[in-house]
Design a protein around this motif. Sequence first.
Motif, PDB file in Angstrom:
ATOM      1  N   ARG A  57      41.575  61.361  39.706  1.00  0.00           N
ATOM      2  CA  ARG A  57      40.870  61.315  39.018  1.00  0.00           C
ATOM      3  C   ARG A  57      41.639  61.785  37.890  1.00  0.00           C
ATOM      4  O   ARG A  57      42.350  63.000  38.372  1.00  0.00           O
ATOM      5  N   ALA A  58      41.827  61.420  36.499  1.00  0.00           N
ATOM      6  CA  ALA A  58      42.290  62.495  35.032  1.00  0.00           C
ATOM      7  C   ALA A  58      40.859  62.859  34.327  1.00  0.00           C
ATOM      8  O   ALA A  58      41.066  61.450  33.414  1.00  0.00           O
ATOM      9  N   GLY A  59      40.738  63.837  34.482  1.00  0.00           N
ATOM     10  CA  GLY A  59      39.289  63.727  33.694  1.00  0.00           C
ATOM     11  C   GLY A  59      38.573  63.248  34.240  1.00  0.00           C
ATOM     12  O   GLY A  59      37.865  63.403  35.422  1.00  0.00           O
ATOM     13  N   SER A  60      37.844  62.295  33.220  1.00  0.00           N
ATOM     14  CA  SER A  60      36.624  61.170  34.199  1.00  0.00           C
ATOM     15  C   SER A  60      37.028  59.655  34.500  1.00  0.00           C
ATOM     16  O   SER A  60      36.315  59.235  34.858  1.00  0.00           O
ATOM     17  N   TRP A  61      38.116  59.839  34.538  1.00  0.00           N
ATOM     18  CA  TRP A  61      39.093  58.256  34.142  1.00  0.00           C
ATOM     19  C   TRP A  61      39.143  58.311  35.768  1.00  0.00           C
ATOM     20  O   TRP A  61      40.471  59.204  36.284  1.00  0.00           O
ATOM     21  N   GLN A  62      38.897  56.926  36.532  1.00  0.00           N
ATOM     22  CA  GLN A  62      39.410  56.805  37.323  1.00  0.00           C
ATOM     23  C   GLN A  62      40.533  55.954  37.615  1.00  0.00           C
ATOM     24  O   GLN A  62      40.897  54.875  36.749  1.00  0.00           O
ATOM     25  N   ARG A  63      42.177  56.353  38.433  1.00  0.00           N
ATOM     26  CA  ARG A  63      43.432  56.427  38.147  1.00  0.00           C
ATOM     27  C   ARG A  63      43.393  55.153  39.388  1.00  0.00           C
ATOM     28  O   ARG A  63      43.624  55.865  40.149  1.00  0.00           O
ATOM     29  N   GLN A  64      44.624  54.116  38.781  1.00  0.00           N
ATOM     30  CA  GLN A  64      44.982  54.060  40.262  1.00  0.00           C
ATOM     31  C   GLN A  64      46.297  53.201  40.096  1.00  0.00           C
ATOM     32  O   GLN A  64      46.744  52.839  38.675  1.00  0.00           O
ATOM     33  N   MET A  65      47.423  54.451  40.510  1.00  0.00           N
ATOM     34  CA  MET A  65      49.283  53.833  40.317  1.00  0.00           C
ATOM     35  C   MET A  65      50.078  53.446  41.031  1.00  0.00           C
ATOM     36  O   MET A  65      49.284  53.877  43.042  1.00  0.00           O
ATOM     37  N   THR A  66      50.229  52.372  40.240  1.00  0.00           N
ATOM     38  CA  THR A  66      51.194  52.072  42.138  1.00  0.00           C
ATOM     39  C   THR A  66      52.280  52.765  41.567  1.00  0.00           C
ATOM     40  O   THR A  66      52.906  53.262  41.154  1.00  0.00           O
ATOM     41  N   LEU A  67      53.265  53.467  43.377  1.00  0.00           N
ATOM     42  CA  LEU A  67      54.025  53.671  43.844  1.00  0.00           C
ATOM     43  C   LEU A  67      54.858  52.867  44.464  1.00  0.00           C
ATOM     44  O   LEU A  67      56.310  53.345  43.812  1.00  0.00           O
ATOM     45  N   GLY A  68      55.063  52.015  45.338  1.00  0.00           N
ATOM     46  CA  GLY A  68      56.228  51.557  45.002  1.00  0.00           C
ATOM     47  C   GLY A  68      56.264  49.954  46.461  1.00  0.00           C
ATOM     48  O   GLY A  68      54.665  50.748  46.340  1.00  0.00           O
ATOM     49  N   ALA A  69      56.717  49.087  45.930  1.00  0.00           N
ATOM     50  CA  ALA A  69      56.366  48.380  47.209  1.00  0.00           C
ATOM     51  C   ALA A  69      57.049  49.245  48.948  1.00  0.00           C
ATOM     52  O   ALA A  69      58.129  49.645  49.077  1.00  0.00           O
ATOM     53  N   TYR A  70      56.020  48.598  49.827  1.00  0.00           N
ATOM     54  CA  TYR A  70      57.176  48.488  50.892  1.00  0.00           C
ATOM     55  C   TYR A  70      57.391  48.575  51.988  1.00  0.00           C
ATOM     56  O   TYR A  70      57.939  47.329  51.696  1.00  0.00           O
ATOM     57  N   GLY A  71      59.087  48.965  52.333  1.00  0.00           N
ATOM     58  CA  GLY A  71      60.208  48.730  52.694  1.00  0.00           C
ATOM     59  C   GLY A  71      61.051  49.330  51.681  1.00  0.00           C
ATOM     60  O   GLY A  71      62.347  50.020  51.685  1.00  0.00           O
ATOM     61  N   VAL A  72      60.764  49.546  50.594  1.00  0.00           N
ATOM     62  CA  VAL A  72      61.382  49.932  49.480  1.00  0.00           C
ATOM     63  C   VAL A  72      61.458  51.429  49.815  1.00  0.00           C
ATOM     64  O   VAL A  72      62.408  52.409  49.887  1.00  0.00           O
TER      65      VAL A  72
END
Length: 123
Positions: A57-72
């Motif tokens: 959560r950044a401020g009042s915004w719920q965020r979803q961030m992709t970190l990377g592929a499993y395996g990589v």
Amino acid sequence: MKLTKTTLDRAAYKGTPASCRNDSTTWSRCVFGDDEVRGLGLRVTPAGKKSFILFYRAGSWQRQMTLGAYGVLTLQQARARACQILGAVTMEGRDPLAERKAATVKACTVAQLAERYMTEPPR
């Protein structure tokens, strides 16, 4: 659930409300959360593609961030990256996803790059 290499390898898409986060009405992905790092999860698509994601959560915004592929990324690398991002959000008040999107917007388009190539002298 505590994510381990074994659970990540065995993780499979389950298109039911009980096992998946409601991303849309079509159950396009399934997320398995990690007990060790809050917000870290493994997303599995119906095609079987697995990737690490981070909810924060950044401020009042719920965020979803992709970190990377499993395996990589390994589980340990994903946890370290998630802790680094959560630290920036919590301690510095930053929003890494918004920063990533802003950097993408600042990038040149192919047309702009071609225009610069045609107008600027070679170095």
